[in-house]
Structure formats: structure tokens, C-alpha cells
Write a protein that holds these residues in place. Structure first.
Motif, PDB file in Angstrom:
ATOM      1  N   ASP A 176       6.752  80.056 -47.334  1.00 15.53           N
ATOM      2  CA  ASP A 176       7.620  79.167 -48.112  1.00 15.53           C
ATOM      3  C   ASP A 176       7.209  77.709 -47.999  1.00 15.53           C
ATOM      4  OD1 ASP A 176       9.148  81.294 -48.892  1.00 15.53           O
ATOM      5  OD2 ASP A 176      10.564  81.094 -47.217  1.00 15.53           O
ATOM      6  N   THR A 177       6.911  77.293 -46.760  1.00 21.94           N
ATOM      7  CA  THR A 177       6.680  75.861 -46.540  1.00 21.94           C
ATOM      8  C   THR A 177       5.202  75.488 -46.554  1.00 21.94           C
ATOM      9  OG1 THR A 177       6.588  76.249 -44.174  1.00 21.94           O
ATOM     10  CG2 THR A 177       8.728  75.660 -45.084  1.00 21.94           C
ATOM     11  N   GLY A 178       4.326  76.465 -46.327  1.00 22.20           N
ATOM     12  CA  GLY A 178       2.890  76.164 -46.240  1.00 22.20           C
ATOM     13  C   GLY A 178       2.523  75.502 -44.910  1.00 22.20           C
ATOM     14  N   LEU A 179       3.479  75.404 -43.987  1.00 23.13           N
ATOM     15  CA  LEU A 179       3.172  74.801 -42.684  1.00 23.13           C
ATOM     16  C   LEU A 179       2.426  75.815 -41.820  1.00 23.13           C
ATOM     17  CD1 LEU A 179       6.657  73.182 -41.903  1.00 23.13           C
ATOM     18  CD2 LEU A 179       4.585  72.023 -42.682  1.00 23.13           C
ATOM     19  N   PRO A 180       1.579  75.339 -40.888  1.00 22.75           N
ATOM     20  CA  PRO A 180       0.881  76.296 -40.017  1.00 22.75           C
ATOM     21  C   PRO A 180       1.884  77.153 -39.242  1.00 22.75           C
ATOM     22  CG  PRO A 180       0.386  74.016 -39.407  1.00 22.75           C
ATOM     23  CD  PRO A 180       1.231  73.963 -40.625  1.00 22.75           C
TER      24      PRO A 180
ATOM     25  N   ALA B  49       7.366  78.803 -36.344  1.00 23.02           N
ATOM     26  CA  ALA B  49       7.291  80.161 -35.796  1.00 23.02           C
ATOM     27  C   ALA B  49       8.021  81.169 -36.674  1.00 23.02           C
ATOM     28  CB  ALA B  49       7.865  80.178 -34.384  1.00 23.02           C
ATOM     29  N   ASP B  50       9.152  80.792 -37.257  1.00 23.33           N
ATOM     30  CA  ASP B  50       9.762  81.599 -38.316  1.00 23.33           C
ATOM     31  C   ASP B  50      10.633  80.705 -39.181  1.00 23.33           C
ATOM     32  OD1 ASP B  50      12.327  81.488 -37.196  1.00 23.33           O
ATOM     33  OD2 ASP B  50      11.986  83.276 -35.987  1.00 23.33           O
ATOM     34  N   SER B  51      11.416  81.274 -40.088  1.00 25.61           N
ATOM     35  CA  SER B  51      12.098  80.451 -41.099  1.00 25.61           C
ATOM     36  C   SER B  51      12.855  79.272 -40.504  1.00 25.61           C
ATOM     37  CB  SER B  51      13.080  81.297 -41.888  1.00 25.61           C
ATOM     38  OG  SER B  51      12.397  82.353 -42.450  1.00 25.61           O
ATOM     39  N   CYS B  52      13.483  79.479 -39.326  1.00 19.50           N
ATOM     40  CA  CYS B  52      14.314  78.398 -38.800  1.00 19.50           C
ATOM     41  C   CYS B  52      13.895  78.007 -37.389  1.00 19.50           C
ATOM     42  CB  CYS B  52      15.784  78.799 -38.857  1.00 19.50           C
ATOM     43  SG  CYS B  52      16.118  80.356 -38.072  1.00 19.50           S
ATOM     44  N   LYS B  53      12.613  78.208 -37.086  1.00 19.44           N
ATOM     45  CA  LYS B  53      12.173  77.902 -35.706  1.00 19.44           C
ATOM     46  C   LYS B  53      10.821  77.194 -35.695  1.00 19.44           C
ATOM     47  CE  LYS B  53      11.030  81.335 -32.857  1.00 19.44           C
ATOM     48  NZ  LYS B  53      11.386  82.578 -32.176  1.00 19.44           N
TER      49      LYS B  53
END
Ligand code: C2E
Ligand code: CA
Ligand code: CA
Length: 539
Positions: free
Chosen positions: A134-138, A197-201
Motif C-alpha cells: 500500500d505505502t511502497g515503504l521498505p 513491518a505490517d499495516s500498522c507497525k
């Protein structure tokens, strides 16, 4: 030092040194093959085919441009200067060598193109597996293996109001928010590696102990939130910190940071360092949970009932149902030890439904004996969030012969605030059936009487610790008095919980509290006990 995340370009493209060596190799191979063709008797012999080696190599290493470039050079080197037969000096036909240049070009360019496409594909696959979709972040798989040695401290940041933000503003805004948070953390801690690490972490890895700086920075975010397009957004998150003791320990340290963050959330702390006790707790919780799923079927759970008494008339108005677990090996396990863990799983739904069913059965028994039998049931935040809860709860209720207005659902303030708008709609649905709604543990949470206006609340239950302090602390007594008066103005009934002595009862009575409950009257009793207690008190 910065711990790099995986750089796929370094893997799929030749690095600087190898690139130079390849260029030198090609520069030597091309004239060498041309010379070999010349001295071996001319282009009429088979040796010219060895020119495909540098052409294919160039395509493989440098893509379409490299393949095409080397193909043209190779074509020219085997072109006008190489005769058909070296001995006779007979030259090649123009059409002959031009055709060869074209074939070389075709082979070099198509081979280069193939490898370019292959590299692009590998890159996109690796990108997908190393970045959050979703975010494209590593993401966590992008943490470089060889950076592990230099990681000393890790932190886990778990965003607790993830669902609130998504429900209120939508997923895109949450995505923007977590990206802004990531960016801001990365800027504040340049030497750290931050991954989603995951959607909210988020996980942060540091080369040195940066706990103090991290705690200070995150406290500021917790207080001030984060500004998104000029709108200040509130981020509720828990921070867990753990230390890595070297190679192969990073995964373990990250797991420990997660446990510490979970512990911080459970205990309502802004941050928490990992310690072994949390692990024991976690293991115990897991063990308990795995056993709890069987416990209800095996009849190890039961309900106890604590009566509630009208302070003005002294009549018993009903009971609160409280869960008990009689573990075959560990004996009696109090609800505080397992309900929090159960609430983290789907099991909380069958648990609450079981409590509703069982407690309504005792309400029927009490009613049949001619006793007043309102029944209060504890509802968890996770029940409210569960989409099928309303229908299932109403289904169970309708199976029993208990008037709807004799049923009270108790919820804490914090459980209502998880998703206030959705909860308001849900509570109104129960209210339409005249089911009564109570705020439990009033005085421990935000204690804002604004809830009484926001939600269709009938009852507030003043928390037992609050009630306990009242007799020693005048300021607490004033607050209790004010809460009772305001509740009455809003036509809300007040229950005082945890009444343990006559002095407390007297104070509450003077303040106009409506209903009381506590050890002073009786501890929660099992089914036979509560029936006997009713019998004694009515007669
Ligand atoms: P709660 O809903 O606030 O329940 C009241 C707790 O106070 C009960 O503890 C009760 O035994 C205790 N209590 C009552 N009178 C006194 C008193 O005079 N002095 C003191 N010190 N304590 C008193 P219990 O049964 O251990 O339950 C603890 C908590 O576990 C409950 O707090 C509730 O939050 C949760 N719980 C219990 N049963 C259920 C359930 O069926 N579902 C859910 N979701 N939670 C439950
Ligand atoms: Ca309760
Ligand atoms: Ca309570």
C-alpha cells in the motif's frame, strides 16, 4: 552508520569493478577474434562465428545498448578489412558483410532486450517482496542480512488507532499518515533503518543505544500528533524497545520489541522495554488461550452473580454476571488473567455469547421464582467491532423469556471510543429494543460526562477504586457527588461498585446514588449461592 536495505540494482547490474573488467575483456576479444579470422584463412572459414560470444556477453551484461553497440563493432571488424580468402586477398561483397552486421545487430539487440526485460521483472518482483504493497515503504524483508551484526537496539512502534483513522478518514489518509510518520522518523534518526513491518507497525534498527532520544521524539508525536496537509492528526501508538546481542539475534530482538509494545498497550504506557517477564506472560497467555477454546465446551467456565441493590428501597433489582474459569490443573483463574488475552482473539465473541445465554437462563429461573431479575452483562470492545454481534446477541436474547428492559449491557468508556460513530449506531440499535446500556468502570478512563450525551446511556457504574477512595479523600467524594448530580440531571442512573463497608454505603446514600453492589452485601456467588441469597433476603 546507516544499515542499508537490500539494493537490488547492485545485484542485477554488474558493479563498477566488474563493469570495467568486462569492457576490457570485450575490447580485447573483439580485435582478437577479428585477427584470428584473418590469420586462419579469411571469412570463408567457420571461425567468424566466435564473434557471437562477445555480442551475447555484451547483451547479457549491458542490455540492449551494449548488445547492439558491440554487434555493430563486431560486424565492422569482420567487414571490409577481412577478405574472403586471406591467401588470395579476394575481398568480401559489400552485401555480404552488411548482411552480417544486420544479423549481429539483431542477435545483440534482441539478446540485450531480453536481459533488460528480465532484469526489470526481477526488480519488480523483489520490489514487491521488499516493499509494503500500500505505502511502497521498505518492509521487514528488505532489512539487509549483513547489517545484522551492527544492530544494537531495535524498536517496534504499533499504531493503536489504526482502525479509528481508517474508519474516520479512509485508507488513503492512513497510508499518507504512516508515510509521513516514517519520513519524519527517518529524518529524526538518520542513522537508523526504518521499515514498515505490517499495516500498522514500524520497526526501527539502531547501531547504538538511542532509547532516550527515541522516547523523547515519540513522546512529542504522542502529544502533538502529526500534521497531514495542514490537518493535525492524532496518532495513538505504543513503543516497545529491545536490545540485540549480535549475529542471528536481530529477529529475536524484533520479536521482543513487539512483545514490549504489546505490553505497553495493555498497560496503557507510552513505551516499554522488553523484559523476560513479558515473555513468560506472553507464553502463559498463549498456553491459556489454547486451553480456553476447549474450556467452554468442557464445562470449565461458569458464571457467578453479584446482586445489585436499590439504595432507596433496599430492594434487590438484579445481578451482574461475572465469568469464572475452573482450570482442571491450575484451579480457579480470575477473569483479569484471561479476559484481556481472550479479547485479543476472535474467542471473545463465543465467550460473550455464552455469557448472554447463560445469564439469561438464570434470569428466567429468578423470574419464575418471583424475584426481580435484571441481569448485567459485560460486553467487550471487540464484540462491538464484530459485524455480526448485534444479530447474534439479539438471536440469543429472543430465545429467552426475559423482558428486553431487564437486560443491561456494560461497556467501558475506552471500548466505546474505539470507533465512536459506529458504536453510537450499534448502541441505538440495542436501545430500539429497550436494552439498557451502562458505562462500566466510570472514573478510570477519560471520565468525561460528555459520553452521556454522545451515547444513549442509561446507567453509569462508578468504579470500585474510585468508591474505595471516597471515604478517605474529600476531593474524590466531591467528584462522585458531582457525577451523581449531573447524571441525574441527564436522567442517567448511578451504580456505586465495590461497596465494602457501611460508611461507604452511607456516603453514597447521602449523595443520592441509586444502586449499589459490593462485598458488603456479598461476593459474586454461583447459581445455587445466588438463589439461596435471594431467598434469605426476600424472606
Ligand atoms: P467489572 O465488570 O468491573 O466487575 C466487577 C469486579 O469487581 C468483579 O471482579 C467483582 O468480583 C469485583 N467486586 C465486586 N464487589 C467488590 C468489592 O466490594 N470489592 C472489591 N475489591 N471487588 C469487588 P471479577 O469478577 O474478578 O471481574 C473482573 C473483571 O473481569 C470485571 O470487572 C470485568 O471487566 C471482567 N469480566 C468478568 N466477567 C466478564 C465477562 O463475562 N465478560 C467480559 N468481557 N468481561 C468480564
Ligand atoms: Ca462490569
Ligand atoms: Ca466495573
Amino acid at each position: 552508520m546507516k544499515h542499508d536495505t537490500i539494493n537490488i540494482d547492485k545485484i542485477i547490474y554488474p558493479s563498477g569493478k566488474i563493469k570495467t573488467m568486462l569492457i576490457i575483456l570485450l575490447a580485447l576479444m573483439l580485435p582478437a577474434i577479428s585477427y584470428t579470422v584473418y590469420i586462419s584463412g579469411g571469412i570463408q572459414y567457420v571461425y567468424s562465428h566466435s564473434m557471437y560470444i562477445p555480442i551475447l556477453l555484451a547483451g547479457l551484461c549491458f542490455g540492449i545498448k551494449g548488445g547492439a553497440g558491440v554487434a555493430v563493432i563486431a560486424g565492422l571488424l569482420l567487414g571490409p578489412f577481412i577478405p574472403i580468402d586471406t591467401a588470395s586477398g579476394e575481398p568480401q561483397l559489400l552485401a555480404n558483410w552488411i548482411f552480417r552486421v544486420c544479423i549481429f545487430l539483431l542477435v545483440g539487440a534482441s539478446n540485450g532486450l531480453l536481459f533488460d526485460l528480465l532484469r526489470k521483472k526481477i526488480k519488480s518482483i523483489v520490489d514487491l517482496s521488499t516493499h509494503h504493497r500500500d505505502t511502497g515503504l521498505p518492509n521487514s524483508s528488505s532489512l539487509c542480512e549483513n547489517a545484522e551484526n551492527s544492530i544494537h537496539m531495535v524498536a517496534s512502534i504499533v499504531i493503536n488507532n489504526y482502525y479509528n483513522i481508517i474508519n474516520s478518514f479512509g485508507k488513503e489518509i492512513f497510508t499518507e499518515l504512516i508515510k509521513a510518520f516514517y519520513q519524519s522518523l527517518q529524518e529524526s534518526f538518520e542513522s537508523a533503518t526504518v521499515v514498515q513491518a505490517d499495516s500498522c507497525k514500524l520497526w526501527l534498527c539502531f547501531g547504538a543505544d538511542t532509547a532516550e532520544e527515541l522516547k523523547n521524539a515519540t513522546t512529542t508525536y504522542q502529544k502533538e500528533g502529526l500534521s497531514l496537509k495542514g490537518i493535525p492528526m492524532y496518532l495513538d501508538f505504543s513503543l516497545g524497545i529491545a536490545y540485540s546481542s549480535g549475529h542471528d539475534e536481530i529477529k529475536k530482538a524484533l520479536q521482543q520489541a513487539d512483545i514490549a509494545a504489546f505490553h505497553a498497550r495493555q498497560e496503557n504506557l507510552p513505551h516499554c522495554f522488553f523484559d523476560e517477564k513479558q515473555l513468560i506472560n506472553e507464553n502463559n497467555n498463549l498456553k491459556l488461550l489454547s486451553q480456553f477454546s476447549q474450556a467452554m465446551n468442557a464445562g470449565e467456565t461458569e458464571l457467578h452473580y453479584q446482586p445489585q441493590i436499590d439504595l432507596r428501597t433496599r430492594d434487590i433489582i438484579g445481578v451482574e454476571a461475572l465469568m469464572r474459569w475452573k482450570h482442571p490443573k491450575r484451579g480457579f483463574i480470575p477473569p483479569q488473567e484471561f479476559i484481556k488475552a481472550v479479547e485479543e482473539t476472535y474467542l471473545i465473541n463465543p465467550l460473550t455469547e455464552w455469557v448472554i445465554d447463560k445469564s439469561l437462563r438464570i434470569a428466567e429461573v429468578l423470574k419464575n421464582k418471583g424475584f426481580a431479575a435484571s441481569v448485567s452483562i459485560n460486553i467487550s470492545a471487540k464484540n462491538l467491532q464484530n459485524p455480526g454481534f448485534f444479530d447474534r446477541a439479539m438471536g440469543i436474547i429472543k430465545d429467552h423469556d426475559v423482558a428486553f428492559d431487564q437486560i443491561v449491557f456494560e461497556m467501558t468508556e475506552s471500548s466505546l471510543m474505539h470507533d465512536p460513530d459506529a458504536n453510537k449506531i450499534l448502541l441505538h440499535k440495542f436501545k430500539d429494543y429497550h436494552i439498557k446500556l451502562a458505562i462500566d468502570d466510570f472514573g478510570t478512563g477519560y471520565s468525561s460526562l460528555a459520553y452521556l450525551k454522545r451515547f444513549p446511556i442509561d446507567i453509569i457504574k462508578l468504579d470500585r477504586y474510585f468508591i474505595g477512595q471516597m471515604t478517605n479523600d474529600q476531593s474524590v467524594a466531591y467528584i462522585v457527588q458531582a457525577a451523581i448530580e449531573l447524571s441525574h440531571k441527564l436522567h442517567v442512573t448511578v451504580v456505586g461498585e465495590g461497596v465494602e463497608n457501611t460508611q461507604t454505603e452511607q456516603m453514597l446514600q447521602n449523595m443520592g446514588c441509586d444502586i449499589v453492589q459490593g462485598y458488603y452485601y456479598t461476593r459474586p456467588l454461583d447459581e445455587a449461592g445466588i438463589l439461596a441469597w435471594y431467598q434469605n433476603h426476600i424472606s
